[in-house]
Write a protein that holds these residues in place. Structure first.
Motif, mmCIF file in Angstrom:
data_model
loop_
_atom_site.group_PDB
_atom_site.id
_atom_site.type_symbol
_atom_site.label_atom_id
_atom_site.label_comp_id
_atom_site.label_asym_id
_atom_site.label_seq_id
_atom_site.Cartn_x
_atom_site.Cartn_y
_atom_site.Cartn_z
ATOM 1 N N ARG A 137 40.590 4.708 -26.183
ATOM 2 C CA ARG A 137 39.367 5.006 -26.937
ATOM 3 C C ARG A 137 38.451 3.785 -27.016
ATOM 4 O O ARG A 137 37.221 3.908 -26.836
ATOM 5 N N ASP A 138 39.022 2.607 -27.264
ATOM 6 C CA ASP A 138 38.215 1.387 -27.331
ATOM 7 C C ASP A 138 37.562 1.089 -25.980
ATOM 8 O O ASP A 138 36.399 0.671 -25.923
ATOM 9 N N TRP A 139 38.318 1.278 -24.909
ATOM 10 C CA TRP A 139 37.802 1.050 -23.557
ATOM 11 C C TRP A 139 36.626 1.982 -23.266
ATOM 12 O O TRP A 139 35.607 1.578 -22.701
ATOM 13 N N GLU A 140 36.749 3.231 -23.664
ATOM 14 C CA GLU A 140 35.692 4.223 -23.437
ATOM 15 C C GLU A 140 34.457 3.928 -24.283
ATOM 16 O O GLU A 140 33.322 4.045 -23.804
ATOM 17 N N GLN A 141 34.680 3.558 -25.532
ATOM 18 C CA GLN A 141 33.548 3.284 -26.422
ATOM 19 C C GLN A 141 32.736 2.083 -25.957
ATOM 20 O O GLN A 141 31.515 2.067 -26.076
ATOM 21 N N LYS A 142 33.407 1.085 -25.387
ATOM 22 C CA LYS A 142 32.701 -0.083 -24.854
ATOM 23 C C LYS A 142 31.824 0.283 -23.673
ATOM 24 O O LYS A 142 30.831 -0.400 -23.389
ATOM 25 N N ARG A 143 32.184 1.371 -22.982
ATOM 26 C CA ARG A 143 31.433 1.809 -21.813
ATOM 27 C C ARG A 143 30.535 2.999 -22.099
ATOM 28 O O ARG A 143 30.023 3.654 -21.194
ATOM 29 N N GLY A 144 30.370 3.289 -23.381
ATOM 30 C CA GLY A 144 29.438 4.332 -23.792
ATOM 31 C C GLY A 144 29.902 5.747 -23.562
ATOM 32 O O GLY A 144 29.077 6.677 -23.511
ATOM 33 N N VAL A 145 31.208 5.956 -23.413
ATOM 34 C CA VAL A 145 31.730 7.309 -23.218
ATOM 35 C C VAL A 145 31.698 8.050 -24.548
ATOM 36 O O VAL A 145 32.286 7.595 -25.536
ATOM 37 N N GLN A 146 31.000 9.175 -24.584
ATOM 38 C CA GLN A 146 30.860 9.953 -25.805
ATOM 39 C C GLN A 146 32.197 10.591 -26.182
ATOM 40 O O GLN A 146 32.809 11.295 -25.370
#
Length: 236
Positions: A137-146
């Motif tokens: 989740r942290d990895w996705e949030q850093k890359r703007g994944v909704q």
């Protein structure tokens, strides 16, 4: 199918009540303790969680869940399943009777038989499950994944897969410890090694995987939705 034919359809659900009650209590404690513990593991300056810190917080919450709920509920569930295989003569499928007999015969030690294996399994399982989910989740949030239902479910399913393969040996030892015959964690590990070798520690992985992938996806999806609603209520 063989189990259903030889022991009856009801035997497939032996220990189900204990499993449901234990799962509700276990996951409640696991998520609550993780949310409380991770603040202690966060970086004191930035407040962020590194992958290692996520795993550490997950491991600690797993120990808390094992001691507070998982070990006694798993002990009762395993006893009910073993009894069902032998015709249900001791407990008759009754959770209350299983608890009463186990307590009468062994007291607190009887209820916590296999605590070593269970705690090892829960510490590692929660570390990998909570840790891998939060890392994703942290990895996705850093890359703007909704973040949405589909993403939450997929992340939970991946976390369930990682957890299953990483912790299956602990599950095998825990099950052997809490069986009707009983054994210490060391004795259980030795017997598995002697009987089936290293492959024996991963026996039943596919069956467990079919459950943990779906349960992981559902669990984290519900958690995110519930947490979101609670944040709205608390913060207005």
């Amino acid at each position: 199918m063989h189990f259903a034919r030889s022991d009856g359809f009801r035997a497939l659900y032996a220990g189900c009540t204990a499993l449901v009650a234990g799962s509700v209590l276990k996951d409640s404690i696991r998520f609550l303790s993780f949310d409380l513990i991770k603040s202690a593991f966060a970086d004191p300056e930035s407040g962020t969680m590194t992958p290692l810190r996520n795993l550490g917080a997950g491991m600690t919450s797993g120990v808390v869940a094992s001691l507070c709920a998982v070990t006694p509920s798993e002990r009762v569930k395993t006893a009910l399943i073993d009894d069902a295989r032998e015709g249900g003569k001791r407990f008759g499928g009754s959770v209350a009777r299983a608890v009463a007999v186990t307590w009468r015969e062994g007291g607190i030690r009887g209820m916590y038989r296999g605590v070593e294996g269970t705690t090892l399994k829960q510490a590692s399982a929660t570390a990998f499950r909570m840790g891998s989910y939060n890392i994703l989740r942290d990895w996705e949030q850093k890359r703007g994944v909704q973040q949405g239902t589909a993403i939450n479910f997929a992340n939970g399913a991946v976390a369930g897969t990682v957890t299953t393969y990483a912790t299956q040996p602990f599950d095998a030892v825990k099950t052997r410890c809490q069986s009707a015959k009983g054994a210490s964690a060391v004795e259980a590990a030795k017997s598995i090694w002697v009987e089936t070798g290293v492959r024996g520690f991963w026996r039943g992985t596919v069956m467990r995987l079919s459950r943990t992938v779906m349960s992981g996806g559902i669990l984290f999806t519900v958690y995110e939705r519930t947490a979101g609603m609670l944040r709205k209520v608390i913060h207005g």
